[in-house]
Design a protein around this motif. Structure first.
Motif, PDB file in Angstrom:
ATOM      1  N   TYR A  61      36.318   4.465  10.992  1.00 59.13           N
ATOM      2  CA  TYR A  61      36.060   4.804   9.589  1.00 59.13           C
ATOM      3  C   TYR A  61      35.388   6.183   9.501  1.00 59.13           C
ATOM      4  O   TYR A  61      35.790   7.036   8.700  1.00 59.13           O
ATOM      5  N   ARG A  78      34.083  13.042  -6.864  1.00 63.82           N
ATOM      6  CA  ARG A  78      34.141  11.658  -7.354  1.00 63.82           C
ATOM      7  C   ARG A  78      35.291  10.895  -6.686  1.00 63.82           C
ATOM      8  O   ARG A  78      35.122   9.773  -6.223  1.00 63.82           O
ATOM      9  N   ASN A  81      34.410  10.120  -3.105  1.00 62.83           N
ATOM     10  CA  ASN A  81      33.473   9.000  -2.959  1.00 62.83           C
ATOM     11  C   ASN A  81      34.160   7.664  -3.197  1.00 62.83           C
ATOM     12  O   ASN A  81      33.866   6.672  -2.521  1.00 62.83           O
ATOM     13  N   ILE A  82      35.094   7.630  -4.176  1.00 62.23           N
ATOM     14  CA  ILE A  82      35.843   6.387  -4.415  1.00 62.23           C
ATOM     15  C   ILE A  82      36.660   6.028  -3.175  1.00 62.23           C
ATOM     16  O   ILE A  82      36.720   4.865  -2.748  1.00 62.23           O
ATOM     17  N   LYS A  84      36.030   6.829  -0.111  1.00 61.87           N
ATOM     18  CA  LYS A  84      35.137   6.358   0.958  1.00 61.87           C
ATOM     19  C   LYS A  84      34.867   4.862   0.818  1.00 61.87           C
ATOM     20  O   LYS A  84      34.812   4.129   1.809  1.00 61.87           O
ATOM     21  N   VAL A  85      34.712   4.412  -0.423  1.00 58.85           N
ATOM     22  CA  VAL A  85      34.448   2.983  -0.662  1.00 58.85           C
ATOM     23  C   VAL A  85      35.700   2.165  -0.362  1.00 58.85           C
ATOM     24  O   VAL A  85      35.646   1.120   0.310  1.00 58.85           O
ATOM     25  N   LEU A  86      36.871   2.636  -0.839  1.00 52.51           N
ATOM     26  CA  LEU A  86      38.113   1.887  -0.628  1.00 52.51           C
ATOM     27  C   LEU A  86      38.443   1.745   0.859  1.00 52.51           C
ATOM     28  O   LEU A  86      38.949   0.705   1.291  1.00 52.51           O
ATOM     29  N   LEU A  88      36.541   1.270   3.166  1.00 51.34           N
ATOM     30  CA  LEU A  88      35.682   0.254   3.803  1.00 51.34           C
ATOM     31  C   LEU A  88      36.298  -1.145   3.744  1.00 51.34           C
ATOM     32  O   LEU A  88      35.856  -2.053   4.452  1.00 51.34           O
ATOM     33  N   ILE A  89      37.328  -1.308   2.902  1.00 48.52           N
ATOM     34  CA  ILE A  89      37.896  -2.648   2.684  1.00 48.52           C
ATOM     35  C   ILE A  89      38.348  -3.314   3.990  1.00 48.52           C
ATOM     36  O   ILE A  89      38.015  -4.493   4.249  1.00 48.52           O
TER      37      ILE A  89
END
Length: 452
Positions: A61, A78, A81-82, A84-86, A88-89
């Motif tokens: 990751y 923005r 950052n979105i 980066k979160v996705l 992680l799934i």
């Protein structure tokens, strides 16, 4: 390596993610050292599960996010950052599917489904970033970063994931040897040429230390000089008042007062170059700011008619900063360029942008700077002109101004070929980019807009 990177430049997002890779990989290594089997103390089993899972899940990751950040593939913060979160799934799914305690177990074929594309995409982004870079110095650094990072990513992917998924186990035991070799390569190339900005950071830290010492010494010098000269000035004025103007000693006293004023003026000039006072910030056009500086130089250019200034503005930008101090910076660099050309030649001024920054190149055809002097040209009291009338503070002032703006100065030079100073302003200083339509018109074959 991760500690060196992180503590040298923790504000840099690229460096932070490079450090994340190292730390996560290190956790995996600690997990391996904690051994195998469930017949170990409870705390060891917990630590092993946590560390080993971090190593297996978060290292790829970190590699992908590093590739994205390093390549500037997604400029919008923005959206980045979105993403980066996705991304992680898959990690959360792995934690739900496979056990961590009492012993970390994972199906490497399933793990490979998302880890392989993560690492391959990271490698592609790093290579793409080096390939599309136009600036020679930055391109060389990015190529070196690829040479260092891509084989490391690939080796880790093959030994830790792909071979394990194919049933060829245990090859990862050779990883420590590879890590040692990589560390030696990192130290050698990082210090000599600059990998991930390490050399740049070393040089900046050395320059900042010199600057700090120079400021401190100059402040002390000024304080002492002003006090002593002020006393002399006061006493001489008192004596002068008691002597009739027609006395021949009065003329000598006037000479003494001229000398004291001269020394105080020199002291003031040195101090003004060392210190950049608080910026007087406003919005202004970068293109107009450069043009204003060139206009201020007209008397000087009229005295040197064989110097030609060519402007090549690909873009304009509305910048928030101190236009006066930036203009003074341009003046310093252009004057240095004209002196390096001995009053004859072309100075090309280019303004262009990369994804999030704007750059101004000042390119001259002068005698160039020797390689061993190049890293010192921005240092205080260092001059390549080697004459007594130069304090070696002009470029130091320029460095201070750019640093105050959060920007940077890069210098590249070849002896007998010329020198390029590149001033860079960061995205936080840029309010708006404006395409220079006149420049674009030139590109499609209209009138030559290069201007003297």
């Amino acid at each position: 390596m991760s500690s060196i990177l992180f503590f040298r430049n923790p504000q840099n997002e690229k460096i932070r993610w490079a450090s994340v890779i190292g730390f996560c990989g290190g956790f995996g290594g600690i997990g391996a050292l904690l051994g195998k089997g469930i017949h170990r103390p409870e705390w060891v089993l917990h630590l092993d599960g946590i560390f080993t899972s971090i190593g297996h899940y978060f290292t790829p990751y970190g590699m992908l996010i590093f590739g994205i950040v390093y390549s500037d593939a997604i400029g919008n913060v923005r959206k980045r950052n979105i993403l980066k979160v996705l991304l992680l799934i898959p990690i959360f799914i792995m934690y739900l599917m496979f056990q961590v305690y009492p012993e970390f177990k994972v199906n490497f074929r399933i793990l490979a489904i998302w880890v392989v594309p993560y690492v391959i995409v990271a490698n592609i982004l790093l290579i793409y970033a080096a390939w599309r870079e136009d600036r020679p110095i930055i391109k060389r650094r990015k190529i070196l970063t690829c040479v260092f990072v891509v084989p490391m990513f690939t080796f880790a992917l093959i030994t830790n994931i792909i071979l394990e998924a194919l049933g060829i186990v245990g090859v990862w035991h050779y990883n420590p040897w590879i890590i040692v070799i990589q560390f030696l390569v990192f130290v050698y190339f990082g210090v000599k040429y600059g990998i991930l900005g390490v050399r740049i950071r070393f040089e900046k830290e050395m320059r900042d230390s010199t600057m700090k010492a120079a400021r401190s010494g100059t402040a002390l010098f000024n304080h002492t000089i002003k006090n002593e000269i002020a006393k002399i000035d006061l006493l001489v004025n008192q004596i002068k008042e008691q002597i009739p103007p027609e006395e021949r000693y009065a003329e000598n006293l006037e000479l003494v007062l001229n000398s004291t004023n001269h020394v105080l003026e020199l002291s003031r000039r040195i101090q003004s170059k060392i210190n950049v006072t608080n910026l007087k910030e406003s919005e202004f056009s970068l293109m107009k700011s450069i043009d204003s500086a060139i206009n201020l130089l007209k008397p000087y250019l009229n005295m040197n008619p064989d110097i030609t200034i060519i402007k090549q503005y690909e873009v304009d930008a509305i910048v928030f900063g101190d236009t006066e101090q930036l203009q003074e910076t341009y003046l310093n660099i252009i004057k240095n360029a004209s002196e390096a050309m001995s009053g004859q030649g072309v100075i090309l001024i280019k303004v262009y942008k990369t994804r999030r920054k704007i750059h101004i190149d000042f390119i001259d055809e002068g005698k160039g700077i020797e390689k061993d002097e190049l890293t010192h040209v921005l240092d205080p009291f260092y001059s390549t002109k080697h004459n007594q009338t130069n304090f070696g503070l002009g470029l130091t002032y320029c460095y201070n101004v750019l640093k105050k703006h959060g920007g940077d100065i890069l210098v590249k030079s070849k002896v007998k070929k010329g020198t390029t100073f590149t001033l860079t302003l960061p995205s936080k200083r840029i309010i708006e980019f404006r395409v220079n339509e006149q420049f674009n018109s030139k590109l499609i074959g209209e009138n030559n807009l290069w201007t003297k």
